[in-house]
Design a protein around this motif. Structure first.
Motif, PDB file in Angstrom:
ATOM      1  N   PHE A 199       0.932  -1.379  -0.353  1.00  0.00           N
ATOM      2  CA  PHE A 199      -0.187  -0.169   0.086  1.00  0.00           C
ATOM      3  C   PHE A 199       1.009   1.259  -0.160  1.00  0.00           C
ATOM      4  N   THR A 200       2.301   1.316  -0.095  1.00  0.00           N
ATOM      5  CA  THR A 200       3.117   2.224   0.022  1.00  0.00           C
ATOM      6  C   THR A 200       2.656   3.307  -1.123  1.00  0.00           C
ATOM      7  N   THR A 201       2.267   2.804  -2.349  1.00  0.00           N
ATOM      8  CA  THR A 201       1.962   4.088  -3.804  1.00  0.00           C
ATOM      9  C   THR A 201       0.447   4.057  -3.447  1.00  0.00           C
ATOM     10  N   ASN A 202      -0.569   3.788  -2.739  1.00  0.00           N
ATOM     11  CA  ASN A 202      -1.800   3.253  -2.764  1.00  0.00           C
ATOM     12  C   ASN A 202      -3.139   4.896  -2.130  1.00  0.00           C
ATOM     13  N   PHE A 203      -3.155   5.208  -2.764  1.00  0.00           N
ATOM     14  CA  PHE A 203      -4.652   6.559  -2.484  1.00  0.00           C
ATOM     15  C   PHE A 203      -5.405   6.048  -2.323  1.00  0.00           C
ATOM     16  N   VAL A 204      -6.476   6.299  -1.395  1.00  0.00           N
ATOM     17  CA  VAL A 204      -8.505   5.728  -1.541  1.00  0.00           C
ATOM     18  C   VAL A 204      -8.770   7.228  -1.090  1.00  0.00           C
TER      19      VAL A 204
ATOM     20  N   SER B  89      -5.649   9.284   3.863  1.00  0.00           N
ATOM     21  CA  SER B  89      -4.519   8.638   3.185  1.00  0.00           C
ATOM     22  C   SER B  89      -5.662   6.923   3.650  1.00  0.00           C
ATOM     23  N   THR B  90      -4.573   5.856   3.036  1.00  0.00           N
ATOM     24  CA  THR B  90      -4.951   4.336   3.095  1.00  0.00           C
ATOM     25  C   THR B  90      -5.528   4.329   4.822  1.00  0.00           C
ATOM     26  N   THR B  91      -4.698   4.462   5.633  1.00  0.00           N
ATOM     27  CA  THR B  91      -4.344   3.762   6.489  1.00  0.00           C
ATOM     28  C   THR B  91      -6.223   4.468   7.933  1.00  0.00           C
ATOM     29  N   SER B  92      -6.003   5.972   6.726  1.00  0.00           N
ATOM     30  CA  SER B  92      -7.700   6.857   7.659  1.00  0.00           C
ATOM     31  C   SER B  92      -8.947   5.721   7.395  1.00  0.00           C
ATOM     32  N   TRP B  93      -8.169   5.299   6.050  1.00  0.00           N
ATOM     33  CA  TRP B  93     -10.084   4.254   5.342  1.00  0.00           C
ATOM     34  C   TRP B  93     -10.018   3.667   5.901  1.00  0.00           C
ATOM     35  N   MET B  94      -8.459   2.315   6.251  1.00  0.00           N
ATOM     36  CA  MET B  94      -8.757   1.275   7.622  1.00  0.00           C
ATOM     37  C   MET B  94      -9.176   1.995   8.513  1.00  0.00           C
ATOM     38  N   ASP B  95      -8.095   2.613   8.844  1.00  0.00           N
ATOM     39  CA  ASP B  95      -9.268   2.516  10.644  1.00  0.00           C
ATOM     40  C   ASP B  95     -10.260   3.439  11.245  1.00  0.00           C
ATOM     41  N   MET B  96     -10.779   3.856   9.924  1.00  0.00           N
ATOM     42  CA  MET B  96     -12.480   4.227   9.312  1.00  0.00           C
ATOM     43  C   MET B  96     -13.353   2.463   9.664  1.00  0.00           C
ATOM     44  N   MET B  97     -12.707   1.743   8.440  1.00  0.00           N
ATOM     45  CA  MET B  97     -13.669   0.910   8.638  1.00  0.00           C
ATOM     46  C   MET B  97     -13.202  -0.219   9.998  1.00  0.00           C
ATOM     47  N   THR B  98     -12.301  -0.443  10.412  1.00  0.00           N
ATOM     48  CA  THR B  98     -12.027  -0.865  11.564  1.00  0.00           C
ATOM     49  C   THR B  98     -12.224  -0.590  12.915  1.00  0.00           C
ATOM     50  N   ASP B  99     -12.162   1.021  13.344  1.00  0.00           N
ATOM     51  CA  ASP B  99     -13.866   1.744  14.942  1.00  0.00           C
ATOM     52  C   ASP B  99     -14.971   1.566  14.558  1.00  0.00           C
TER      53      ASP B  99
ATOM     54  N   LEU C 199     -10.843   5.898 -14.918  1.00  0.00           N
ATOM     55  CA  LEU C 199     -11.722   6.780 -14.206  1.00  0.00           C
ATOM     56  C   LEU C 199      -9.945   7.134 -13.147  1.00  0.00           C
ATOM     57  N   CYS C 200      -9.579   6.624 -11.856  1.00  0.00           N
ATOM     58  CA  CYS C 200      -9.313   6.182 -11.047  1.00  0.00           C
ATOM     59  C   CYS C 200      -7.686   6.470 -11.687  1.00  0.00           C
ATOM     60  N   ALA C 201      -7.469   4.941 -12.092  1.00  0.00           N
ATOM     61  CA  ALA C 201      -6.014   5.417 -12.386  1.00  0.00           C
ATOM     62  C   ALA C 201      -5.513   6.288 -12.852  1.00  0.00           C
ATOM     63  N   GLY C 202      -6.019   7.473 -13.421  1.00  0.00           N
ATOM     64  CA  GLY C 202      -5.759   8.382 -13.950  1.00  0.00           C
ATOM     65  C   GLY C 202      -5.561  10.000 -12.492  1.00  0.00           C
ATOM     66  N   ILE C 203      -6.189   9.150 -11.406  1.00  0.00           N
ATOM     67  CA  ILE C 203      -6.064  10.106 -10.784  1.00  0.00           C
ATOM     68  C   ILE C 203      -4.663  10.832 -10.299  1.00  0.00           C
ATOM     69  N   ASN C 204      -4.719   9.026  -9.316  1.00  0.00           N
ATOM     70  CA  ASN C 204      -3.236   9.747  -8.435  1.00  0.00           C
ATOM     71  C   ASN C 204      -1.774   8.802 -10.297  1.00  0.00           C
ATOM     72  N   LYS C 205      -1.000   9.647 -10.748  1.00  0.00           N
ATOM     73  CA  LYS C 205      -0.070   9.203 -11.709  1.00  0.00           C
ATOM     74  C   LYS C 205       1.232  10.084 -11.363  1.00  0.00           C
TER      75      LYS C 205
ATOM     76  N   LYS D 208       1.382   5.449  -8.916  1.00  0.00           N
ATOM     77  CA  LYS D 208       0.815   5.202  -7.940  1.00  0.00           C
ATOM     78  C   LYS D 208      -1.013   4.159  -8.582  1.00  0.00           C
ATOM     79  N   GLN D 209      -1.353   4.155  -7.066  1.00  0.00           N
ATOM     80  CA  GLN D 209      -2.574   3.630  -7.523  1.00  0.00           C
ATOM     81  C   GLN D 209      -3.833   3.704  -6.472  1.00  0.00           C
ATOM     82  N   THR D 210      -5.234   4.160  -7.182  1.00  0.00           N
ATOM     83  CA  THR D 210      -6.017   4.681  -6.356  1.00  0.00           C
ATOM     84  C   THR D 210      -7.212   3.645  -6.272  1.00  0.00           C
ATOM     85  N   VAL D 211      -7.827   3.845  -5.082  1.00  0.00           N
ATOM     86  CA  VAL D 211      -8.607   2.899  -5.028  1.00  0.00           C
ATOM     87  C   VAL D 211     -10.067   4.066  -4.551  1.00  0.00           C
ATOM     88  N   LEU D 212     -11.276   3.577  -5.002  1.00  0.00           N
ATOM     89  CA  LEU D 212     -12.285   4.220  -5.056  1.00  0.00           C
ATOM     90  C   LEU D 212     -13.826   3.044  -4.035  1.00  0.00           C
ATOM     91  N   PRO D 213     -14.042   3.505  -2.973  1.00  0.00           N
ATOM     92  CA  PRO D 213     -15.050   3.236  -2.320  1.00  0.00           C
ATOM     93  C   PRO D 213     -15.838   3.486  -2.541  1.00  0.00           C
TER      94      PRO D 213
END
Ligand code: TTP
Length: 671
Positions: free
Chosen positions: A160-165, A170-180, A227-233, A236-241
């Protein structure tokens, strides 16, 4: 319900970063890290820039300027010229490099669709579910949501080092939100996270195997992933929940969306006054259906809510192999001799490439299509059967025969584009729909030289066409056809003689094989009309009326065939004509810089979806055919047969169980 929501799928789009430049940087590492661009044909003002690396982009270099101007902007810029063979750009090394990447991607899913020379869609749903089940069964009760947070914690953070959500800091805040919020944690998001982990591994594997960096989008469908693939280049990779779709749509212009770059998009913008995707929400489903018809209306309604069900079609090989050459301004070809010279160059290139394709993939192209554009903006295409024992000489003479026929009917007109496309591939082993269907016609004489001509205006597609067909004991003949010729209408002049059905169709393309970047959209309404008019025996009573005795009344003989382009059931005696229509439409789009993919391929109803699924299964089976399994595929740099050691793969065996391969990338985690 799933048809409507489509949230359970995990789809990724992988797009190589400044691809041609990366290929050049790998060939000459001294330019890596410095501003560089790739140009085509350097003669005029330093050449046309077709790819720019990110170092050069930072200095203002872009595709919109020519080489000389770019040099003035950025004196340290290296301009690498695309190799030329036979007087035209030779893109083979970029194609080969694209194949290397696809090869790595197929380790992660057996559902990889090559979408352009440097892009591929990957359906990761099965891989994600298998990983999810693996985690759940390893941890006890598979239904307990609290276990889901453990899954998130177990994911490999390095992936996840080059991952955006999208929608999260950040990826961490997304994951934290899910675990919380364990009890509220949407399983779809957990699956997206697993998908993102797989994509992180996949991108790293691409780099390790090929030396190329890429970016990716991870979402629940193809439109969003793209569309997401073009957001961070780059890199990098971008996830869309799903919860962030509204945010994405509030920032996305309609015309930028896959399949909305053309007339349908224009209609939404100009007539419905919607600029952004979020503007579409002001229309009810009923209103959209009224404005756009059931198919487009329903698609737009659901897309505005982030839903799309278009399948990833497992296809790693291009559907056609072609090349073309433009002759603009003073270069326009006015003599037969010049046309002959260039046709010979194109024929030599195509025959070389189909020979190479045969050696690598054990399949043969069966149709050769000549495309000609004239200075007066009219375009024309003519097809013929390719003899199984084709060779360069034979192809050259076939092409010239086709051109001579055009000259005979049209006279010698100035030509500004010549294109040649080989298509309708069949496995050498003959495992194809064609051989099965042709069993019905065993006793019929076949013509190797059946040909059809399609003349189109460069800006339009057929608005109407009436074909008169007769059929006797399975042999079908097109006796004549209506032709409409004026500046704004396309002439579809079908002169096919004895025809036989082919299961696939061609999609002509210049340098990028049949898999072009999907930039824009075909003219939706016109296409629908043309298909309806041209192909359905029910809507075109003339066709059915003129059938020979026994043909129409033998439904058990399966006298229709599903068109793999638009999914319609086409009377088999009209199949060739129907495919000619697709070729003509593709060419029209190509000339206009549009995608050969049609809106009409979109699955809409449950029935369509089922058909799509069946097709995928058939394709999967076809991919596992002995012919394919035995075929050679390029590995490693330079596309040769060599392969570097990789976890979970067996040298010399191209058809690997994908899950086994994936597990190998996660070996530390699982064990
Ligand atoms: P793109 O994926 O559009 O762009 P890119 O890979 O160069 O850069 P990015 O990082 O922004 O994705 O195109 C892929 C390759 O296709 C590109 O490297 C060169 C080629 N190409 C052309 O030859 N002509 C064109 O007009 C475009 C857009 C691309």
């Amino acid at each position: 319900m799933e048809t409507l929501t489509g949230k359970s799928r995990i789809i990724a789009l992988v797009d190589m970063d400044c691809f041609y430049v990366q290929v050049e940087e790998r060939d000459d590492p001294s330019i890596k890290g410095t501003p560089a661009a790739v140009v085509q044909y350097k003669a005029y003002k330093g050449g046309a820039i077709i790819a720019v690396n990110y170092e050069a982009r930072a200095k203002g270099v872009s595709r919109n300027i020519r080489g000389d101007e770019a040099k003035a902007l950025c004196p340290e810029l290296t301009l690498v010229r695309v190799p030329e063979t036979r007087g035209k750009a030779d893109l083979q090394k970029y194609r080969d490099a694209g194949r290397e990447v696809i090869q790595v991607l197929t380790d992660f899913s057996d559902c990889v669709e090559r979408a352009s020379i440097d892009e591929a869609y990957i359906d990761l749903t099965t891989a994600v579910e298998e990983r999810l089940n693996h985690f759940l069964s390893a941890q006890g009760d598979p239904t307990a949501s609290c276990e889901q947070s453990n899954i998130l914690k177990a994911l490999d953070k390095e992936a996840f080092t080059t991952n955006f959500v999208m929608g999260f800091e950040s990826t961490t805040s997304w994951m934290d939100m899910m675990t919380d919020n364990e009890m509220m944690m949407p399983l779809d998001d957990v699956k997206l996270a697993i998908g993102a982990e797989i994509v992180g591994k996949m991108r790293e594997a691409v780099f390790q195997e090929t030396g190329f960096r890429c970016s990716a989008g991870i979402a629940h469908n193809k439109v969003l992933a793209k569309l997401c693939a073009g957001i961070n280049k780059p890199n990098k990779q971008t996830v869309l929940p799903h919860s962030s779709v509204a945010q994405l749509w509030a920032e996305t212009k309609i015309k930028k969306v896959r399949n909305l770059g053309g007339k349908l998009g224009d209609f939404l913008v100009d007539t419905l006054k919607c600029e952004l995707m979020s503007d579409l929400l002001k229309y009810s489903e009923k209103e959209l259906l009224n404005h756009l018809g059931s198919k487009a209306g329903s698609w737009i309604y659901h897309l505005a809510r982030g839903y799309d069900t278009e399948a990833v079609n497992p296809r790693q090989l291009p559907k056609s192999i072609g090349c073309n050459k433009n002759f603009l301004g003073p270069e326009v070809l006015v003599t037969k001799d010049k046309v002959k010279h260039w046709l010979q160059q194109l024929a030599a290139e195509v025959s070389e490439r189909i020979q190479k394709d045969f050696e690598m993939n054990n399949r043969r192209a069966r149709t050769l299509t000549l495309h000609v554009s004239f200075e007066d903006k009219n375009s024309l295409s003519r097809s013929c059967r390719l003899h199984p024992q084709f060779n360069s000489e034979r192809i050259r003479s076939e092409v010239w025969v086709m051109m001579e026929k055009l000259y005979k009917s049209l006279g010698v007109l100035p030509v500004n584009m010549l294109g040649l496309v080989a298509s309708k591939f069949e496995d050498e082993a003959g495992v194809s729909g064609y051989s099965k269907i042709s069993n019905f016609f065993e006793n019929c004489p076949r013509s190797e030289s059946s040909a059809s001509t399609t003349l189109i205006n460069s800006n339009k597609i057929p608005s109407s066409s009436t074909t008169f067909v007769t059929s006797t004991a399975g042999t079908s003949k097109t006796l004549g056809s209506s032709t409409i010729a004026n500046k704004n209408n396309i002439v579809v002049e079908s002169r096919a003689s004895t025809t036989k059905m082919l299961p696939s169709c061609s999609s002509s393309n210049d340098s990028l094989d049949a898999v072009q970047p999907e930039k824009t959209d075909p003219p939706f309404e016109l296409i629908s009309t043309a298909i309806a008019n041209e192909t359905s025996p029910h809507k075109n009573p003339k066709s059915t009326r003129s059938l020979g005795p026994g043909v129409e009344s033998s439904p058990k003989l399966h006298l229709t065939q599903e068109c793999e382009r638009c999914g319609k059931q086409i009377a088999i005696w009209e199949y060739v004509t129907h495919m000619d229509f697709h070729v003509a439409r593709d060419l029209s789009r190509e000339i206009n810089g549009l995608s050969p993919l049609g809106f009409d391929v979109r699955p809409e109803t449950l029935e369509d979806k089922e058909r799509q699924k069946d097709k995928i299964n058939r394709d999967k089976i076809a991919l596992q055919s002995p012919a394919k399994r035995g075929s050679k595929r390029p590995r490693g740099r330079g596309g040769g047969g060599t392969k570097r050691g990789r976890p979970g793969t067996t040298t010399g065996s191209p058809s690997k169980p994908p899950v086994k391969s994936i597990d190998a990338y996660f070996i530390k985690k699982i064990n």
